[in-house]
Design a protein around this motif. Structure first.
Motif, PDB file in Angstrom:
ATOM      1  N   ASP A  56       0.828  -1.209   0.000  1.00  0.00           N
ATOM      2  CA  ASP A  56       0.000   0.000   0.000  1.00  0.00           C
ATOM      3  C   ASP A  56       0.864   1.261   0.000  1.00  0.00           C
ATOM      4  O   ASP A  56       0.595   2.213  -0.736  1.00  0.00           O
ATOM      5  CB  ASP A  56      -0.938   0.022   1.213  1.00  0.00           C
ATOM      6  CG  ASP A  56      -2.031  -1.026   1.126  1.00  0.00           C
ATOM      7  OD1 ASP A  56      -2.255  -1.561   0.015  1.00  0.00           O
ATOM      8  OD2 ASP A  56      -2.651  -1.316   2.175  1.00  0.00           O
ATOM      9  N   VAL A  57       1.903   1.271   0.814  1.00  0.00           N
ATOM     10  CA  VAL A  57       2.782   2.443   0.904  1.00  0.00           C
ATOM     11  C   VAL A  57       3.526   2.657  -0.413  1.00  0.00           C
ATOM     12  O   VAL A  57       3.646   3.774  -0.905  1.00  0.00           O
ATOM     13  CB  VAL A  57       3.775   2.294   2.079  1.00  0.00           C
ATOM     14  CG1 VAL A  57       4.847   3.370   2.039  1.00  0.00           C
ATOM     15  CG2 VAL A  57       3.031   2.334   3.405  1.00  0.00           C
ATOM     16  N   VAL A  58       4.032   1.574  -0.989  1.00  0.00           N
ATOM     17  CA  VAL A  58       4.775   1.680  -2.246  1.00  0.00           C
ATOM     18  C   VAL A  58       3.888   2.204  -3.360  1.00  0.00           C
ATOM     19  O   VAL A  58       4.339   2.968  -4.220  1.00  0.00           O
ATOM     20  CB  VAL A  58       5.385   0.303  -2.625  1.00  0.00           C
ATOM     21  CG1 VAL A  58       5.905   0.291  -4.043  1.00  0.00           C
ATOM     22  CG2 VAL A  58       6.495  -0.062  -1.660  1.00  0.00           C
ATOM     23  N   ASN A  59       2.628   1.834  -3.355  1.00  0.00           N
ATOM     24  CA  ASN A  59       1.717   2.224  -4.430  1.00  0.00           C
ATOM     25  C   ASN A  59       1.055   3.584  -4.213  1.00  0.00           C
ATOM     26  O   ASN A  59       0.287   4.041  -5.062  1.00  0.00           O
ATOM     27  CB  ASN A  59       0.650   1.152  -4.631  1.00  0.00           C
ATOM     28  CG  ASN A  59       1.253  -0.126  -5.177  1.00  0.00           C
ATOM     29  OD1 ASN A  59       2.164  -0.096  -5.984  1.00  0.00           O
ATOM     30  ND2 ASN A  59       0.736  -1.255  -4.723  1.00  0.00           N
ATOM     31  N   GLU A  60       1.346   4.246  -3.087  1.00  0.00           N
ATOM     32  CA  GLU A  60       0.771   5.571  -2.850  1.00  0.00           C
ATOM     33  C   GLU A  60       1.354   6.588  -3.817  1.00  0.00           C
ATOM     34  O   GLU A  60       2.506   6.469  -4.244  1.00  0.00           O
ATOM     35  CB  GLU A  60       1.073   6.040  -1.414  1.00  0.00           C
ATOM     36  CG  GLU A  60       0.225   5.401  -0.371  1.00  0.00           C
ATOM     37  CD  GLU A  60       0.525   5.941   1.015  1.00  0.00           C
ATOM     38  OE1 GLU A  60       1.273   6.941   1.144  1.00  0.00           O
ATOM     39  OE2 GLU A  60       0.021   5.355   1.971  1.00  0.00           O
ATOM     40  N   ASP A  61       0.546   7.604  -4.149  1.00  0.00           N
ATOM     41  CA  ASP A  61       1.030   8.691  -5.000  1.00  0.00           C
ATOM     42  C   ASP A  61       2.004   9.559  -4.209  1.00  0.00           C
ATOM     43  O   ASP A  61       1.860   9.735  -2.997  1.00  0.00           O
ATOM     44  CB  ASP A  61      -0.135   9.553  -5.482  1.00  0.00           C
ATOM     45  CG  ASP A  61      -1.032   8.805  -6.460  1.00  0.00           C
ATOM     46  OD1 ASP A  61      -0.510   7.887  -7.135  1.00  0.00           O
ATOM     47  OD2 ASP A  61      -2.226   9.130  -6.534  1.00  0.00           O
ATOM     48  N   VAL A  62       2.985  10.105  -4.929  1.00  0.00           N
ATOM     49  CA  VAL A  62       3.935  11.030  -4.307  1.00  0.00           C
ATOM     50  C   VAL A  62       3.275  12.402  -4.262  1.00  0.00           C
ATOM     51  O   VAL A  62       2.743  12.876  -5.275  1.00  0.00           O
ATOM     52  CB  VAL A  62       5.247  11.083  -5.119  1.00  0.00           C
ATOM     53  CG1 VAL A  62       6.224  12.082  -4.513  1.00  0.00           C
ATOM     54  CG2 VAL A  62       5.867   9.700  -5.215  1.00  0.00           C
ATOM     55  N   PRO A  63       3.279  13.065  -3.095  1.00  0.00           N
ATOM     56  CA  PRO A  63       2.641  14.383  -2.996  1.00  0.00           C
ATOM     57  C   PRO A  63       3.287  15.389  -3.951  1.00  0.00           C
ATOM     58  O   PRO A  63       4.494  15.362  -4.199  1.00  0.00           O
ATOM     59  CB  PRO A  63       2.878  14.793  -1.542  1.00  0.00           C
ATOM     60  CG  PRO A  63       3.179  13.522  -0.823  1.00  0.00           C
ATOM     61  CD  PRO A  63       3.801  12.609  -1.813  1.00  0.00           C
ATOM     62  N   ASP A  64       2.460  16.288  -4.488  1.00  0.00           N
ATOM     63  CA  ASP A  64       2.938  17.304  -5.437  1.00  0.00           C
ATOM     64  C   ASP A  64       4.027  18.179  -4.827  1.00  0.00           C
ATOM     65  O   ASP A  64       4.990  18.550  -5.507  1.00  0.00           O
ATOM     66  CB  ASP A  64       1.779  18.178  -5.923  1.00  0.00           C
ATOM     67  CG  ASP A  64       0.825  17.401  -6.819  1.00  0.00           C
ATOM     68  OD1 ASP A  64       1.272  16.420  -7.459  1.00  0.00           O
ATOM     69  OD2 ASP A  64      -0.372  17.764  -6.874  1.00  0.00           O
ATOM     70  N   GLU A  65       3.891  18.527  -3.547  1.00  0.00           N
ATOM     71  CA  GLU A  65       4.889  19.369  -2.891  1.00  0.00           C
ATOM     72  C   GLU A  65       6.256  18.689  -2.890  1.00  0.00           C
ATOM     73  O   GLU A  65       7.291  19.326  -3.120  1.00  0.00           O
ATOM     74  CB  GLU A  65       4.485  19.673  -1.439  1.00  0.00           C
ATOM     75  CG  GLU A  65       3.215  20.500  -1.320  1.00  0.00           C
ATOM     76  CD  GLU A  65       1.960  19.614  -1.336  1.00  0.00           C
ATOM     77  OE1 GLU A  65       2.074  18.386  -1.176  1.00  0.00           O
ATOM     78  OE2 GLU A  65       0.872  20.167  -1.533  1.00  0.00           O
ATOM     79  N   PHE A  66       6.264  17.394  -2.666  1.00  0.00           N
ATOM     80  CA  PHE A  66       7.525  16.656  -2.650  1.00  0.00           C
ATOM     81  C   PHE A  66       8.121  16.590  -4.051  1.00  0.00           C
ATOM     82  O   PHE A  66       9.332  16.741  -4.236  1.00  0.00           O
ATOM     83  CB  PHE A  66       7.303  15.249  -2.082  1.00  0.00           C
ATOM     84  CG  PHE A  66       8.573  14.496  -1.842  1.00  0.00           C
ATOM     85  CD1 PHE A  66       9.438  14.873  -0.832  1.00  0.00           C
ATOM     86  CD2 PHE A  66       8.915  13.417  -2.640  1.00  0.00           C
ATOM     87  CE1 PHE A  66      10.619  14.186  -0.610  1.00  0.00           C
ATOM     88  CE2 PHE A  66      10.093  12.722  -2.428  1.00  0.00           C
ATOM     89  CZ  PHE A  66      10.948  13.107  -1.410  1.00  0.00           C
ATOM     90  N   LEU A  67       7.275  16.406  -5.059  1.00  0.00           N
ATOM     91  CA  LEU A  67       7.757  16.391  -6.443  1.00  0.00           C
ATOM     92  C   LEU A  67       8.355  17.744  -6.829  1.00  0.00           C
ATOM     93  O   LEU A  67       9.379  17.805  -7.524  1.00  0.00           O
ATOM     94  CB  LEU A  67       6.626  16.010  -7.398  1.00  0.00           C
ATOM     95  CG  LEU A  67       6.161  14.558  -7.330  1.00  0.00           C
ATOM     96  CD1 LEU A  67       4.932  14.353  -8.215  1.00  0.00           C
ATOM     97  CD2 LEU A  67       7.278  13.617  -7.753  1.00  0.00           C
ATOM     98  N   ASP A  68       7.742  18.848  -6.354  1.00  0.00           N
ATOM     99  CA  ASP A  68       8.289  20.182  -6.619  1.00  0.00           C
ATOM    100  C   ASP A  68       9.665  20.344  -5.989  1.00  0.00           C
ATOM    101  O   ASP A  68      10.578  20.904  -6.607  1.00  0.00           O
ATOM    102  CB  ASP A  68       7.339  21.271  -6.092  1.00  0.00           C
ATOM    103  CG  ASP A  68       6.068  21.378  -6.907  1.00  0.00           C
ATOM    104  OD1 ASP A  68       6.085  20.929  -8.083  1.00  0.00           O
ATOM    105  OD2 ASP A  68       5.063  21.894  -6.371  1.00  0.00           O
TER     106      ASP A  68
END
Length: 81
Positions: A56-68
């Motif tokens: 479940d954790v691996v398949n979670e989306d990466v938050p936009d703030e972290f991607l920025d």
């Protein structure tokens, strides 16, 4: 092999192969205890649940703030290098 008893003035201890513990299967089959079976089932259930949680954790989306943050760090590295 050095006998520690010889250093202390005692006669050396005799060791016979016949008195050694043999690794022979027991003629009486051992049955696992109920408690051991329950413990193994609990361990198995915990393992299954941990794998589910990890997936479940691996398949979670990466938050936009972290991607920025990652994009900014990459652009700074590209400017320097």
């Amino acid at each position: 092999m050095v006998d520690r008893n010889a250093k202390r003035g005692r006669p050396p201890r005799k060791r016979y192969a016949e008195t050694a513990i043999e690794n022979v299967p027991s003629p009486i089959p051992r049955t696992p205890s109920v408690a051991l079976d329950e413990a193994r089932l609990r361990q198995q259930a915990i393992g299954v649940r941990l794998r589910q949680m990890f997936d479940d954790v691996v398949n979670e989306d990466v938050p936009d703030e972290f991607l920025d943050i990652l994009r900014r760090a990459d652009s700074r590295t590209a400017e320097k290098g």
